[in-house]
Design an enzyme around this catalytic site. Sequence first.
Site, PDB file in Angstrom:
ATOM      1  N   CYS A   7       0.824  -1.209   0.000  1.00 41.41           N
ATOM      2  CA  CYS A   7       0.000   0.000   0.000  1.00 41.41           C
ATOM      3  C   CYS A   7       0.862   1.264   0.000  1.00 41.41           C
ATOM      4  O   CYS A   7       2.054   1.234   0.276  1.00 41.41           O
ATOM      5  CB  CYS A   7      -0.912  -0.014   1.233  1.00 41.41           C
ATOM      6  N   ASP A 156      -6.286  -3.506  11.703  1.00 43.27           N
ATOM      7  CA  ASP A 156      -5.161  -2.591  11.683  1.00 43.27           C
ATOM      8  C   ASP A 156      -4.948  -2.009  13.075  1.00 43.27           C
ATOM      9  O   ASP A 156      -5.771  -2.193  13.974  1.00 43.27           O
ATOM     10  CB  ASP A 156      -5.440  -1.467  10.671  1.00 43.27           C
TER      11      ASP A 156
END
Length: 243
Positions: A7, A156
């Site tokens: 990412c 996360d």
Amino acid sequence: MTWVKICGITNLGDAHVAVEAGADALGFVFYEKSPRNIEPEVASKIVAELPSTVEKVGVFVDTPVETAMDILHRVGLTGMQWHLFRAHPLSSADGLKAYSFGSDAPKMYYCMPASWLLEDESRIPALAEDFEHLLDSVPAEARPGVADFFRTFFLDSGTPEQPGGTGKTFDWQEVLPLVESMKKNFNVVIAGGLNPANVPEAVRLLQPWGVDVSSGVEARPGKKDPHKVEAFIRAVRNQQRTA
């Protein structure tokens, strides 16, 4: 095989490095407060140079559905990742339901802090039930395009102030029972603080559907380190072979 997403891609060189290293997906952050933020026009030029076999995922934080859909089409994204901090997952999912995607439906990923689930474990079955009800409300002819909207969640270590790229892990041992419970209904992706050194343990312990990395393979915010990218993906694949 564990799905791997790199990412925070901001340039074509880093995109090519990730693809050549074997990444399954690349993430493009459309969030102005992030040091990895990218303009749609720049992302579009990068995406145009990438192979069709690699997912191109747009990352959105508190973005109106209409704006995100506009970016999706302008850039040529194949997936959308929603960071859920201030809103219930259905707030974005329900808005997306109005779109007729057909066979070109983008993949949908929902990212939430592990701490939110640890606060109340009953939220896991509640999420499954909510999404099942939402899918039931979608017209039958539209279901082939949206059935996978409600299948994949990222866990996360983010916060409302810093949704991603924190470089911090959460307690994997503590979250293990939650991950096992989530797997009954969802694909689970582990994110937050991963790097080439610790990702083998995350894969071994949690056996997730996928892993997602950003700051852990950077030379500096917004610029990837080719050696770290290659080492990260190699570490994931090696762990799978020894499992």
